[in-house]
Design a protein around this motif. Sequence first.
Motif, PDB file in Angstrom:
ATOM      1  N   THR A 142      -4.527 -29.740 -14.886  1.00  0.00           N
ATOM      2  CA  THR A 142      -3.619 -28.639 -14.573  1.00  0.00           C
ATOM      3  C   THR A 142      -2.328 -29.150 -13.954  1.00  0.00           C
ATOM      4  N   VAL A 143      -2.429 -30.194 -13.158  1.00  0.00           N
ATOM      5  CA  VAL A 143      -1.241 -30.742 -12.498  1.00  0.00           C
ATOM      6  C   VAL A 143      -0.266 -31.322 -13.519  1.00  0.00           C
ATOM      7  N   THR A 144      -0.778 -32.081 -14.478  1.00  0.00           N
ATOM      8  CA  THR A 144       0.114 -32.689 -15.476  1.00  0.00           C
ATOM      9  C   THR A 144       0.752 -31.627 -16.362  1.00  0.00           C
ATOM     10  N   SER A 189      10.433 -35.308 -20.329  1.00  0.00           N
ATOM     11  CA  SER A 189       9.387 -34.354 -19.943  1.00  0.00           C
ATOM     12  C   SER A 189       8.717 -33.725 -21.159  1.00  0.00           C
ATOM     13  N   SER A 190       9.472 -33.428 -22.223  1.00  0.00           N
ATOM     14  CA  SER A 190       8.852 -32.870 -23.429  1.00  0.00           C
ATOM     15  C   SER A 190       7.960 -33.889 -24.119  1.00  0.00           C
ATOM     16  N   THR A 191       8.355 -35.160 -24.108  1.00  0.00           N
ATOM     17  CA  THR A 191       7.493 -36.197 -24.676  1.00  0.00           C
ATOM     18  C   THR A 191       6.207 -36.339 -23.867  1.00  0.00           C
ATOM     19  N   TRP A 192       6.324 -36.249 -22.567  1.00  0.00           N
ATOM     20  CA  TRP A 192       5.141 -36.319 -21.698  1.00  0.00           C
ATOM     21  C   TRP A 192       4.174 -35.174 -21.991  1.00  0.00           C
ATOM     22  N   SER A 197       8.363 -22.560 -14.874  1.00  0.00           N
ATOM     23  CA  SER A 197       9.302 -23.377 -15.653  1.00  0.00           C
ATOM     24  C   SER A 197      10.639 -22.667 -15.815  1.00  0.00           C
ATOM     25  N   ILE A 198      10.613 -21.354 -16.038  1.00  0.00           N
ATOM     26  CA  ILE A 198      11.861 -20.616 -16.220  1.00  0.00           C
ATOM     27  C   ILE A 198      12.532 -20.339 -14.878  1.00  0.00           C
ATOM     28  N   CYS A 240       5.621 -29.024 -17.997  1.00  0.00           N
ATOM     29  CA  CYS A 240       6.227 -27.777 -18.479  1.00  0.00           C
ATOM     30  C   CYS A 240       7.337 -27.291 -17.552  1.00  0.00           C
ATOM     31  N   ILE A 241       7.099 -27.389 -16.259  1.00  0.00           N
ATOM     32  CA  ILE A 241       8.114 -26.923 -15.322  1.00  0.00           C
ATOM     33  C   ILE A 241       9.361 -27.791 -15.392  1.00  0.00           C
TER      34      ILE A 241
END
Length: 530
Positions: free
Chosen positions: A431-433, A412-415, A376-377, A438-439
């Motif tokens: 794991t995919v979601t 993305s944060s809501t998801w 993500s970073i 997050c990324i």
Amino acid sequence: GLAPRRRTSAAERPRATGVDSASASSRRTRSGLVCSPPDRAGQGPGGSRVAMGSGWSSEEERQPLLGPGLGPAPPAPWRNREAAAAAPVPAAALGLGRVYGRRWLVLLLFSLLGFAQGLVWNTWGPIQNSARQAYGFSSWDIALLVLWGPIGFLPCFAFMWLLDKRGLRVTVLLTSFLMVLGTGLRCIPISDLMLKRRLIHGGQLLNGLAGPTVMNAAPFLSTTWFSADERATATAIASMLSYLGGACAFLVGPLVVPAPNGTAPLLTSESSRTHIKDLIETVLYAEFGVVCLLFSATLAYFPPRPPLPPSVAAASQRLSYRRSFCRLLSNLRFLMIALAYAIPLGVFAGWSGVLDLILTPVQVSQVDAGWIGFWSIVGGCVVGIAIARFADFIRGMLKLILLLLFSGATLSSTWFTLTCLNSITHLPLTTVTLYTSCILLGVFLNSSVPIFFELFVETVYPVPEGITCGVVTFLSNIFMGVLLFFLTFYHTELSWFNWCLPGSCLLSLLLILCFRESYDRLYLDVVVSV
């Protein structure tokens, strides 16, 4: 028999054209002062003859700023950065500046220092389960180890004063020395766990004191060393490397230090307390060695400024320290965009620091949490540098870029938040979601940092870059500190922490939408120099 020669009036004389007219206009409008020209062409107020243009500038300002004969001595505008911005721009500064190849070395040293500071700051979050077993840390200790970062920003304005008065070299040397002391404290071999924990906390605090410089000085460095068409790129590189250091902590920690029993059953035979403690100390010694190497390199070569400024904005005078704060606090547009940066970035920084703690309830291992934080970073750093390079080519679109980034961050944060509440929302928790949400969140938020920095400086110019960014990062760390403070008391159930992300992103999106952008520094470089 010749007709007498008629005296020409002032209206019939040739008007000033080109740079002379533009520079005179810019000096009157941008500085806020109206300089009185000579009463008559070539005569001063008392009727004496004066040199052309002497009524507009002082003797010091008429010295060639960008001429080839200056040598290594810094020009006068460099020595008078603390002077008021009401002083006119030197006429010689209206020419083209000069950039030096050594600017990339300076940028590399500063960026690596920021990388090391972010790596040391985020040492404990990704391996919090292992640290509990090795040193007896509690949840409160883990949160406090991350909290020392924002606490270290309390003397932020002292570092910004030092940056404004003494320049880059002195400030960077002090910062790197604090990092050497902090990482050295953590490596002292002591068998008493209570004293060891205190030394670790002290080391994290000293490293946190280095945060104001590595987080705030990037726009100052880019203005000092880089031309107008490279500034956003240099700011992105210098500011993003600190985030990349925090990302590498997600990678290095979990890969070197094994997880204790419960989160990685395959490592049961190797996860004794002594073995984990030895591996953690290996990481601490390695970080200490990297910081010492960077301190030695900075001590050997880190010039405060180039011999000649790269642009008109770099050579121009700025507001004093006191007047800068008055200008910032009275500028409602700046306060609006500062809150748009500080709230979501502060929440996201605190959330990233305890990502392993947040993902543990949803049965995510320490290694998986490290990879999620890492990508993500890293994605945010890569995209941030690419967007900054795009902003250098197509200027005047910073607000539009931020609107697009925060629209994606809100979604993305809501998801992610709804995915963690799969018992209520029935969304697939895989794991995919988790990786994807997050990324994407890290990409959208982290890539906005250099764009925000450039917009801050453009909005409040001629306030010095270090003071401007110091104020906004101080606000960001206040929000981060408040959030982590509540985490020390409410750490048993963390759904409220996840909901802070979409709420802060939505608030920032609304503030950016209402913000009216301006590009004062860019005007000085592009319009006045032409």
